[in-house]
Design an enzyme around this catalytic site. Sequence first.
Site, PDB file in Angstrom:
ATOM      1  NE  ARG A  54      14.409 -15.580   3.765  1.00  0.00           N
ATOM      2  CZ  ARG A  54      13.614 -15.669   2.704  1.00  0.00           C
ATOM      3  NH1 ARG A  54      12.800 -14.672   2.390  1.00  0.00           N
ATOM      4  NH2 ARG A  54      13.604 -16.751   1.960  1.00  0.00           N
TER       5      ARG A  54
ATOM      6  CB  CYS B 146      19.469 -19.895   5.228  1.00  0.00           C
ATOM      7  SG  CYS B 146      18.701 -21.098   4.120  1.00  0.00           S
TER       8      CYS B 146
ATOM      9  CD  GLU C 233      17.965 -16.118   5.603  1.00  0.00           C
ATOM     10  OE1 GLU C 233      16.962 -16.772   5.932  1.00  0.00           O
ATOM     11  OE2 GLU C 233      18.472 -16.167   4.473  1.00  0.00           O
TER      12      GLU C 233
END
Length: 292
Positions: free
Chosen positions: A164, A216, A287
């Site tokens: 990410r 998420c 995230e």
Amino acid sequence: MRETLAPCLARLTSIRLGGTAIAELRLETEEDVLLLEERRKQLGGRLFFLGAGTNILAAEGELPVVLVRCALPGEPEVVGERDGRVLVRAGAGVPLPRLLRFCAVRGLGGLEGLVGIPGSVGGAIAMNAGSFGCEVGPHLASVRFYDGTRIREAGGEELSYGYRHMRMPGEAADYLVLSGTFSLTRKAKDDISLFMRHNFFEKKSKQPVTAWSAGCVYKNPAPDRSAGKLLEAAGFRGKALGGMMFSPLHANFLVNTGKGSAPAAFDLMRMAEEEVRRRFAIALEPEVRILS
């Protein structure tokens, strides 16, 4: 460049939370990019590059930011071949599902694991979006971006990416993706469609894909340590506070049930982080991008 004063983040984010920014600047030509810094100085605050708003958790109140959104024309197109692979270019503002459909109907494989991920091509590149073992980074042939000073183009070999995370070459920590060129392989159309359909319905059965959420909330601490499993073990699956809730389907999805607020979201996250740290000695890392 189109400008809107005092835009509401709750209307621009998928979780439907957040206060007002100073302004929203929508880029319609590449030349607009070069005017950003001058306009920021006139308006005050700092620039914040916003894609489709699918991974943003914004605070309430008046936020000292100028939102920048990419509305450059740039529908997906095949732009050539290299080493037996097909090159497909797409503008940053193109919805990721549209790019996946474009590739699927042409029998171009590599990105089909990203099915079910909302947002834009630019955001997917900036976050190195991933799902079902597929990530954006390995499939990038090049990225065109603005580094805060000038427009640049980086080849795939110049990119530094991880879980990410995507970093462009140079010193700028923040940047605006203008377009990406993807290196894809030829596959049977039916195989791609079947894979995408199967994965989409699997994701839909396990994740609240239609809810007001930002995806998420936390990164997985390690490949074998799922943030969702940790939150579930800590008792936060279905845990609610002030209109916000960790989804009963997947504990790593923070959902606005309709009357949620940013303070409630941050309080619930803080409670979850403290409990996971107490039980497992693990510090969860968000995230989602937090805008305050």
